[in-house]
Design a protein around this motif. Structure first.
Motif, PDB file in Angstrom:
ATOM      1  N   HIS A 110      35.878  62.897  -1.873  1.00 54.79           N
ATOM      2  CA  HIS A 110      35.506  64.315  -1.912  1.00 54.79           C
ATOM      3  C   HIS A 110      35.520  64.876  -3.333  1.00 54.79           C
ATOM      4  O   HIS A 110      35.374  66.080  -3.521  1.00 54.79           O
ATOM      5  CB  HIS A 110      36.433  65.127  -1.010  1.00 54.79           C
ATOM      6  CG  HIS A 110      36.241  64.838   0.451  1.00 54.79           C
ATOM      7  ND1 HIS A 110      36.771  63.737   1.077  1.00 54.79           N
ATOM      8  CD2 HIS A 110      35.538  65.500   1.415  1.00 54.79           C
ATOM      9  CE1 HIS A 110      36.435  63.732   2.356  1.00 54.79           C
ATOM     10  NE2 HIS A 110      35.683  64.789   2.586  1.00 54.79           N
ATOM     11  N   TYR A 112      37.825  65.373  -5.519  1.00 55.31           N
ATOM     12  CA  TYR A 112      38.889  66.319  -5.858  1.00 55.31           C
ATOM     13  C   TYR A 112      39.436  65.962  -7.242  1.00 55.31           C
ATOM     14  O   TYR A 112      39.815  64.817  -7.488  1.00 55.31           O
ATOM     15  CB  TYR A 112      40.024  66.234  -4.831  1.00 55.31           C
ATOM     16  CG  TYR A 112      39.808  67.060  -3.580  1.00 55.31           C
ATOM     17  CD1 TYR A 112      38.545  67.264  -3.050  1.00 55.31           C
ATOM     18  CD2 TYR A 112      40.890  67.621  -2.915  1.00 55.31           C
ATOM     19  CE1 TYR A 112      38.359  68.013  -1.903  1.00 55.31           C
ATOM     20  CE2 TYR A 112      40.717  68.370  -1.760  1.00 55.31           C
ATOM     21  CZ  TYR A 112      39.440  68.558  -1.264  1.00 55.31           C
ATOM     22  OH  TYR A 112      39.253  69.294  -0.109  1.00 55.31           O
ATOM     23  N   ASN A 143      40.484  72.635 -11.029  1.00 53.90           N
ATOM     24  CA  ASN A 143      39.129  73.017 -10.607  1.00 53.90           C
ATOM     25  C   ASN A 143      38.978  73.036  -9.087  1.00 53.90           C
ATOM     26  O   ASN A 143      37.904  72.720  -8.565  1.00 53.90           O
ATOM     27  CB  ASN A 143      38.099  72.054 -11.222  1.00 53.90           C
ATOM     28  CG  ASN A 143      38.198  71.993 -12.728  1.00 53.90           C
ATOM     29  OD1 ASN A 143      38.198  73.018 -13.398  1.00 53.90           O
ATOM     30  ND2 ASN A 143      38.298  70.781 -13.276  1.00 53.90           N
ATOM     31  N   GLN A 144      40.044  73.390  -8.406  1.00 56.21           N
ATOM     32  CA  GLN A 144      40.014  73.425  -6.946  1.00 56.21           C
ATOM     33  C   GLN A 144      39.307  74.684  -6.467  1.00 56.21           C
ATOM     34  O   GLN A 144      39.654  75.796  -6.873  1.00 56.21           O
ATOM     35  CB  GLN A 144      41.436  73.379  -6.394  1.00 56.21           C
ATOM     36  CG  GLN A 144      41.541  73.502  -4.884  1.00 56.21           C
ATOM     37  CD  GLN A 144      40.859  72.360  -4.161  1.00 56.21           C
ATOM     38  OE1 GLN A 144      41.061  71.202  -4.513  1.00 56.21           O
ATOM     39  NE2 GLN A 144      40.051  72.675  -3.156  1.00 56.21           N
ATOM     40  N   GLU A 145      38.300  74.519  -5.605  1.00 49.55           N
ATOM     41  CA  GLU A 145      37.631  75.688  -5.043  1.00 49.55           C
ATOM     42  C   GLU A 145      38.620  76.483  -4.200  1.00 49.55           C
ATOM     43  O   GLU A 145      39.561  75.927  -3.627  1.00 49.55           O
ATOM     44  CB  GLU A 145      36.441  75.272  -4.193  1.00 49.55           C
ATOM     45  CG  GLU A 145      36.803  74.479  -2.952  1.00 49.55           C
ATOM     46  CD  GLU A 145      35.597  74.123  -2.105  1.00 49.55           C
ATOM     47  OE1 GLU A 145      35.810  73.628  -0.981  1.00 49.55           O
ATOM     48  OE2 GLU A 145      34.461  74.332  -2.565  1.00 49.55           O
ATOM     49  N   GLN A 146      38.397  77.786  -4.136  1.00 51.89           N
ATOM     50  CA  GLN A 146      39.317  78.652  -3.409  1.00 51.89           C
ATOM     51  C   GLN A 146      39.308  78.315  -1.925  1.00 51.89           C
ATOM     52  O   GLN A 146      38.258  78.100  -1.318  1.00 51.89           O
ATOM     53  CB  GLN A 146      38.945  80.117  -3.631  1.00 51.89           C
ATOM     54  CG  GLN A 146      39.909  81.087  -2.961  1.00 51.89           C
ATOM     55  CD  GLN A 146      39.688  82.514  -3.418  1.00 51.89           C
ATOM     56  OE1 GLN A 146      39.051  82.756  -4.434  1.00 51.89           O
ATOM     57  NE2 GLN A 146      40.224  83.460  -2.668  1.00 51.89           N
ATOM     58  N   LEU A 147      40.497  78.276  -1.349  1.00 51.64           N
ATOM     59  CA  LEU A 147      40.668  77.981   0.066  1.00 51.64           C
ATOM     60  C   LEU A 147      41.225  79.204   0.778  1.00 51.64           C
ATOM     61  O   LEU A 147      42.093  79.911   0.249  1.00 51.64           O
ATOM     62  CB  LEU A 147      41.638  76.810   0.256  1.00 51.64           C
ATOM     63  CG  LEU A 147      41.249  75.472  -0.374  1.00 51.64           C
ATOM     64  CD1 LEU A 147      42.415  74.489  -0.265  1.00 51.64           C
ATOM     65  CD2 LEU A 147      40.008  74.900   0.290  1.00 51.64           C
ATOM     66  N   ARG A 172      45.226  77.126 -12.668  1.00 54.57           N
ATOM     67  CA  ARG A 172      44.223  78.068 -13.156  1.00 54.57           C
ATOM     68  C   ARG A 172      44.474  78.225 -14.649  1.00 54.57           C
ATOM     69  O   ARG A 172      45.333  79.003 -15.061  1.00 54.57           O
ATOM     70  CB  ARG A 172      44.316  79.419 -12.424  1.00 54.57           C
ATOM     71  CG  ARG A 172      43.777  79.363 -10.992  1.00 54.57           C
ATOM     72  CD  ARG A 172      42.282  79.056 -11.002  1.00 54.57           C
ATOM     73  NE  ARG A 172      41.613  79.141  -9.715  1.00 54.57           N
ATOM     74  CZ  ARG A 172      41.313  78.092  -8.967  1.00 54.57           C
ATOM     75  NH1 ARG A 172      41.681  76.884  -9.332  1.00 54.57           N
ATOM     76  NH2 ARG A 172      40.646  78.250  -7.840  1.00 54.57           N
ATOM     77  N   TRP A 205      44.174  82.870  -7.033  1.00 55.49           N
ATOM     78  CA  TRP A 205      43.023  82.005  -7.312  1.00 55.49           C
ATOM     79  C   TRP A 205      42.212  82.524  -8.503  1.00 55.49           C
ATOM     80  O   TRP A 205      41.515  81.742  -9.164  1.00 55.49           O
ATOM     81  CB  TRP A 205      42.107  81.928  -6.095  1.00 55.49           C
ATOM     82  CG  TRP A 205      42.716  81.216  -4.933  1.00 55.49           C
ATOM     83  CD1 TRP A 205      43.367  81.786  -3.878  1.00 55.49           C
ATOM     84  CD2 TRP A 205      42.771  79.806  -4.701  1.00 55.49           C
ATOM     85  NE1 TRP A 205      43.800  80.823  -3.001  1.00 55.49           N
ATOM     86  CE2 TRP A 205      43.449  79.600  -3.484  1.00 55.49           C
ATOM     87  CE3 TRP A 205      42.296  78.691  -5.410  1.00 55.49           C
ATOM     88  CZ2 TRP A 205      43.674  78.325  -2.956  1.00 55.49           C
ATOM     89  CZ3 TRP A 205      42.519  77.415  -4.884  1.00 55.49           C
ATOM     90  CH2 TRP A 205      43.201  77.255  -3.684  1.00 55.49           C
ATOM     91  N   ASN A 206      42.280  83.800  -8.768  1.00 60.90           N
ATOM     92  CA  ASN A 206      41.447  84.387  -9.809  1.00 60.90           C
ATOM     93  C   ASN A 206      42.249  84.862 -11.017  1.00 60.90           C
ATOM     94  O   ASN A 206      41.799  85.726 -11.774  1.00 60.90           O
ATOM     95  CB  ASN A 206      40.641  85.554  -9.220  1.00 60.90           C
ATOM     96  CG  ASN A 206      39.607  85.051  -8.223  1.00 60.90           C
ATOM     97  OD1 ASN A 206      38.788  84.184  -8.523  1.00 60.90           O
ATOM     98  ND2 ASN A 206      39.646  85.593  -7.008  1.00 60.90           N
TER      99      ASN A 206
END
Length: 207
Positions: A110, A112, A143-147, A172, A205-206
């Motif tokens: 995937h 990751y 660089n993990q997309e937000q969950l 982050r 996350w931001n």
């Protein structure tokens, strides 16, 4: 230019390469003689220096110091360590290694961008017996997309289904937070660890 991230491992030559405030415990010289390696820690450092931690033979032996960038002889990112060879595993049948062998292919498939830290990373790199039957599996997620909380919980449940407790730190920049903390405490704010110190965030996350 080399980029050093929290939880990367750096190698150097001798305990005399280190600078620190106050006195240095006797065990540090022994630990460095056995394995001249430090883990990049979060914190401010003087110009040209890296903040690193030296680990001893037990959890109570942790020492913070600074290492000149010019003294670094080798550098391994946590992502590289996750793919490190198996030859340095001392007890290859421990649950932590069995779990890692099953999790790694999923992360790779995937794509990751995750690294490995903690006692497992240290043993993989140095060959020094560090993990035990109760060791956590410590991942660093870049660089993990937000969950959403439900998706994060589903991922954690899957990671923990292999036995060892899985601790995932979401990075982050140089700040980071625990995915587990996000799952259980997102309503009250999530603890973010930053270069300026820890603080609570409603939107980690931001950061």
């Amino acid at each position: 230019m080399v980029t050093y991230n929290v939880h990367d491992l750096v190698f150097f030559s001798d305990v005399t390469d280190l600078t620190y405030a106050g006195s240095c415990p006797d065990w540090v010289a022994t630990a460095v003689m056995r394995a001249p390696v430090g883990v990049i820690r979060r914190g401010q450092a003087p110009a040209g220096m890296l903040p690193i931690g030296i680990r001893g033979s037990n959890k109570s032996q942790r020492f913070g110091a600074y290492l000149p960038v010019t003294a670094v002889t080798d550098h391994l990112t946590s992502q590289e360590i996750r793919h490190f060879g198996r030859s340095n595993r001392q007890d290859k049948m421990l649950p932590i290694w069995q779990a890692l062998d099953q999790i790694n292919p999923y992360l790779d498939t995937h794509q990751y961008d995750w690294g490995l830290s903690g006692s497992a990373a240290y043993e993989l790199v140095t060959g020094i017996p560090t993990v035990n039957q109760n060791s956590d599996l410590d991942f660093i997620a870049f660089n993990q997309e937000q969950l959403t909380p439900p998706k994060a919980q589903h991922l954690l449940d899957w990671l923990n289904s292999f036995g060892p407790h899985a601790d995932v730190q979401i990075m982050r920049g140089q700040a980071g937070f625990s995915l587990e903390d996000y799952c259980y405490h997102h309503g009250q704010g999530v603890l973010v660890k930053s270069l300026q110190g820890p603080y609570l965030s409603a939107d980690p996350w931001n950061e």
